[in-house]
Design an enzyme around this catalytic site. Structure first.
Site, PDB file in Angstrom:
ATOM      1  N   GLU A  30       0.845  -1.211   0.000  1.00 49.66           N
ATOM      2  CA  GLU A  30       0.000   0.000   0.000  1.00 49.66           C
ATOM      3  C   GLU A  30       0.869   1.246   0.000  1.00 49.66           C
ATOM      4  O   GLU A  30       1.863   1.313   0.718  1.00 49.66           O
ATOM      5  CB  GLU A  30      -0.897  -0.022   1.241  1.00 49.66           C
ATOM      6  CG  GLU A  30      -2.252   0.588   1.003  1.00 49.66           C
ATOM      7  CD  GLU A  30      -3.072  -0.213   0.008  1.00 49.66           C
ATOM      8  OE1 GLU A  30      -3.182   0.245  -1.149  1.00 49.66           O
ATOM      9  OE2 GLU A  30      -3.583  -1.293   0.372  1.00 49.66           O
ATOM     10  N   THR A  32       2.757   2.043  -2.194  1.00 54.00           N
ATOM     11  CA  THR A  32       4.037   1.696  -2.817  1.00 54.00           C
ATOM     12  C   THR A  32       4.040   2.054  -4.301  1.00 54.00           C
ATOM     13  O   THR A  32       5.101   2.173  -4.899  1.00 54.00           O
ATOM     14  CB  THR A  32       4.329   0.186  -2.673  1.00 54.00           C
ATOM     15  OG1 THR A  32       3.177  -0.538  -3.107  1.00 54.00           O
ATOM     16  CG2 THR A  32       4.658  -0.182  -1.247  1.00 54.00           C
ATOM     17  N   ASP A  33       2.850   2.250  -4.890  1.00 56.55           N
ATOM     18  CA  ASP A  33       2.837   2.364  -6.357  1.00 56.55           C
ATOM     19  C   ASP A  33       3.330   3.714  -6.855  1.00 56.55           C
ATOM     20  O   ASP A  33       3.694   3.832  -8.014  1.00 56.55           O
ATOM     21  CB  ASP A  33       1.484   1.965  -6.966  1.00 56.55           C
ATOM     22  CG  ASP A  33       0.325   2.882  -6.648  1.00 56.55           C
ATOM     23  OD1 ASP A  33       0.442   3.723  -5.741  1.00 56.55           O
ATOM     24  OD2 ASP A  33      -0.707   2.746  -7.322  1.00 56.55           O
ATOM     25  N   SER A  64     -25.217   6.911 -16.892  1.00 62.24           N
ATOM     26  CA  SER A  64     -25.017   5.912 -15.839  1.00 62.24           C
ATOM     27  C   SER A  64     -26.350   5.601 -15.191  1.00 62.24           C
ATOM     28  O   SER A  64     -27.056   6.515 -14.747  1.00 62.24           O
ATOM     29  CB  SER A  64     -24.051   6.434 -14.771  1.00 62.24           C
ATOM     30  OG  SER A  64     -24.064   5.554 -13.655  1.00 62.24           O
ATOM     31  N   SER A 124     -14.108   1.838  -7.940  1.00 60.63           N
ATOM     32  CA  SER A 124     -15.173   1.997  -8.937  1.00 60.63           C
ATOM     33  C   SER A 124     -14.720   2.961 -10.032  1.00 60.63           C
ATOM     34  O   SER A 124     -15.138   2.837 -11.188  1.00 60.63           O
ATOM     35  CB  SER A 124     -16.457   2.520  -8.281  1.00 60.63           C
ATOM     36  OG  SER A 124     -16.297   3.854  -7.841  1.00 60.63           O
ATOM     37  N   ASP A 169      -4.714   0.484  -9.582  1.00 56.30           N
ATOM     38  CA  ASP A 169      -6.133   0.183  -9.747  1.00 56.30           C
ATOM     39  C   ASP A 169      -6.473  -0.149 -11.193  1.00 56.30           C
ATOM     40  O   ASP A 169      -7.202  -1.102 -11.476  1.00 56.30           O
ATOM     41  CB  ASP A 169      -6.979   1.384  -9.314  1.00 56.30           C
ATOM     42  CG  ASP A 169      -6.702   1.799  -7.877  1.00 56.30           C
ATOM     43  OD1 ASP A 169      -6.000   1.052  -7.170  1.00 56.30           O
ATOM     44  OD2 ASP A 169      -7.193   2.872  -7.482  1.00 56.30           O
ATOM     45  N   TYR A 221      -2.787  12.126   0.441  1.00 56.56           N
ATOM     46  CA  TYR A 221      -2.089  11.334  -0.576  1.00 56.56           C
ATOM     47  C   TYR A 221      -0.924  12.140  -1.152  1.00 56.56           C
ATOM     48  O   TYR A 221       0.216  11.663  -1.208  1.00 56.56           O
ATOM     49  CB  TYR A 221      -3.082  10.932  -1.674  1.00 56.56           C
ATOM     50  CG  TYR A 221      -2.516  10.008  -2.716  1.00 56.56           C
ATOM     51  CD1 TYR A 221      -2.553   8.624  -2.532  1.00 56.56           C
ATOM     52  CD2 TYR A 221      -1.950  10.502  -3.877  1.00 56.56           C
ATOM     53  CE1 TYR A 221      -2.025   7.766  -3.481  1.00 56.56           C
ATOM     54  CE2 TYR A 221      -1.428   9.655  -4.833  1.00 56.56           C
ATOM     55  CZ  TYR A 221      -1.470   8.286  -4.637  1.00 56.56           C
ATOM     56  OH  TYR A 221      -0.948   7.451  -5.581  1.00 56.56           O
TER      57      TYR A 221
HETATM   58  P1  ADP Z   1     -13.483   4.532  -5.599  1.00 61.40           P
HETATM   59  O1  ADP Z   1     -12.685   4.439  -6.854  1.00 61.40           O
HETATM   60  O2  ADP Z   1     -12.737   4.090  -4.400  1.00 61.40           O
HETATM   61  O3  ADP Z   1     -14.810   3.866  -5.698  1.00 61.40           O
HETATM   62  P2  ADP Z   1     -13.422   7.319  -6.271  1.00 61.40           P
HETATM   63  O4  ADP Z   1     -13.758   8.547  -5.517  1.00 61.40           O
HETATM   64  O5  ADP Z   1     -12.046   7.185  -6.820  1.00 61.40           O
HETATM   65  O6  ADP Z   1     -13.783   6.077  -5.333  1.00 61.40           O
HETATM   66  O7  ADP Z   1     -14.416   7.183  -7.497  1.00 61.40           O
HETATM   67  C1  ADP Z   1     -15.806   7.266  -7.285  1.00 61.40           C
HETATM   68  C2  ADP Z   1     -16.406   8.163  -8.346  1.00 61.40           C
HETATM   69  O8  ADP Z   1     -16.359   7.501  -9.628  1.00 61.40           O
HETATM   70  C3  ADP Z   1     -17.865   8.449  -8.107  1.00 61.40           C
HETATM   71  O9  ADP Z   1     -18.029   9.550  -7.257  1.00 61.40           O
HETATM   72  C4  ADP Z   1     -18.353   8.749  -9.514  1.00 61.40           C
HETATM   73  O10 ADP Z   1     -18.012  10.056  -9.910  1.00 61.40           O
HETATM   74  C5  ADP Z   1     -17.531   7.787 -10.355  1.00 61.40           C
HETATM   75  N1  ADP Z   1     -18.262   6.514 -10.575  1.00 61.40           N
HETATM   76  C6  ADP Z   1     -17.864   5.282 -10.206  1.00 61.40           C
HETATM   77  N2  ADP Z   1     -18.776   4.356 -10.574  1.00 61.40           N
HETATM   78  C7  ADP Z   1     -19.771   5.012 -11.191  1.00 61.40           C
HETATM   79  C8  ADP Z   1     -21.015   4.618 -11.796  1.00 61.40           C
HETATM   80  N3  ADP Z   1     -21.401   3.354 -11.818  1.00 61.40           N
HETATM   81  N4  ADP Z   1     -21.772   5.580 -12.338  1.00 61.40           N
HETATM   82  C9  ADP Z   1     -21.387   6.871 -12.309  1.00 61.40           C
HETATM   83  N5  ADP Z   1     -20.252   7.292 -11.743  1.00 61.40           N
HETATM   84  C10 ADP Z   1     -19.445   6.388 -11.192  1.00 61.40           C
HETATM   85 MG    MG Z   2     -10.891   5.531  -7.254  1.00 61.22          MG
END
Ligand code: ADP
Ligand code: MG
Length: 379
Positions: A30, A32-33, A64, A124, A169, A221
């Site tokens: 963690e 580390t990247d 979405s 995500s 990621d 970060y």
């Molecule tokens: P993590 O990557 O840990 O989930 P992040 O803050 O890096 O958190 O990314 C989350 C953001 O990515 C959300 O706030 C949104 O803007 C976008 N996102 C992720 N998945 C979706 C989705 N299914 N639909 C719309 N936006 C998304």
């Molecule tokens: Mg993210």
């Protein structure tokens, strides 16, 4: 309704295709990247699924199913970094990054739906970027490799959305293989699939989503990045990955700044833990990985100082209930932890964590098993 049917309902025609890209958890390695170091993530069964059609008229339409607000319509020629756009900046940033790299992406219609929890440290954002990049790579026949697509996705997030993140990621989402963890060298993106068949060994890896995100994390970060760079400079290396664990005590002797010393100790020791975990996995000694997870957590908590009360509580409660080991995963200050358990103890350990959260007055955490799953693919 299927994602393809959702696309057709929105845009009036069937999509050219449907693609999926997973979220990930990081087993070890963690922070580390950004030190050219090593990581060991695995893809989750949770995916972002996108139905996409190619367009050649310069129009990009994004939708979405997981957010309110309808279709976002953009002109690809007008895409500008850091221009906002909420969630749509992630896929729009991928189109921008591809065009910046000279690839003739002339537009698309996109509809997506995800089962990756957002903002839980399970990436995500990378799933959203990588599914977009893979779909456009296929539809415009760009011929890019998975690591090249991961780089495009990272550039979208860094330069277009404006979030500083490493490459782990996107590489995990793009390159993971079912039943394996991905041993990634973030310096040159060379990687190896390490067999990680938990079920066969009677083990489970639980993901505990604390459902909190502390504001403290904003800026932390970048501060850790800067501290590690200062540490590398003081030690005369290009990046901290070049400091061998065997030489760590001597290296620490040369550092006068206490904060930088702690950061260096974390990065060098966590790179070493990645190597030790892989040696155990290769030897079929997966159970023995547990204590290294807990050791990694202590390093993130005490040396890098990116944990929080909820994450510490997961580790403490899980280990007290008989887990083999546990650690926070991802950027910290909330988000998720991973817990290695004997499969037949998983229910009890999960119950103990839920009870500890209830006793401490925290909201109920989300708990699910991390089954090592496939990377991005066309469905
Ligand atoms: P993590 O990557 O840990 O989930 P992040 O803050 O890096 O958190 O990314 C989350 C953001 O990515 C959300 O706030 C949104 O803007 C976008 N996102 C992720 N998945 C979706 C989705 N299914 N639909 C719309 N936006 C998304
Ligand atoms: Mg993210």
């Amino acid at each position: 309704m299927s994602v393809a049917a959702g696309f057709e309902a929105l845009y009036g025609a069937a999509p050219d295709g449907v693609w999926a890209a997973p979220g990930r958890v990081n087993l070890i390695g963690e922070y580390t990247d950004f030190n050219d170091g090593f990581v060991l993530p695995l893809a989750l069964p949770h995916t972002t699924v996108a139905a996409v059609s190619r367009r050649d008229d310069g129009v990009l339409r994004l939708h979405s199913g997981d957010v309110d607000g309808g279709i976002v319509r953009l002109d690809v020629a007008d895409l500008e970094p850091l221009s906002g756009g909420g969630w749509a900046a992630y896929p729009a940033g991928v189109v921008w990054a591809l065009r910046e790299a000279g690839h003739p992406v002339a537009g698309a219609d996109v509809h997506l739906v995800s089962t990756v929890p957002t903002g839980a440290g399970l990436s995500s954002s990378a799933a959203l970027e990588v599914v977009t990049a893979l779909a456009l790579n296929d539809l415009f026949e760009l011929g890019l490799t998975r690591p090249e697509l991961a780089r495009i996705a990272q550039r979208a997030e860094n330069a277009f959305v404006g979030v500083p993140c490493g490459i782990m990621d996107q590489m995990a989402s793009a390159c993971a293989v079912e039943g394996h963890a991905l041993h990634l060298d973030t310096r040159d993106l060379s990687h190896r699939q390490v067999p990680f068949d938990l079920a066969a060994e009677g083990l489970a890896l639980l993901v505990v989503d604390t459902r909190v995100k502390h504001a403290l994390g904003d800026g932390a970060y970048a501060e850790r990045c800067a501290g590690c760079e200062a540490g590398a400079r003081a030690l005369g290396v290009r990046a901290l990955r070049e400091v061998d664990a065997a030489h760590l005590p001597a290296a620490l002797d040369r550092l006068s700044d206490g904060t930088i010393l702690r950061y260096v100790r974390h990065v060098v020791s966590d790179n070493d833990r990645v190597a030790r975990v892989i040696a155990l996995l290769d030897a079929g000694a997966t159970r023995a990985v547990g204590p290294l997870l807990t050791e990694g957590h202590a390093s993130l908590r005490d040396d890098l100082r990116v944990s929080c009360a909820e994450l510490d509580l997961v580790v403490e409660a899980a280990n007290a209930a008989g887990a083999l080991g546990a650690r926070m995963t991802g950027g910290g200050f909330g988000g998720s932890a991973v817990v290695l358990v004997d499969a037949d103890r998983a229910e009890d350990v999960a119950a103990a964590v839920r009870k500890a959260f209830a006793d401490a007055g925290h909201a109920e955490p989300g708990i699910f098993p991390a089954v090592p799953s496939a990377g991005a693919r066309r469905l």
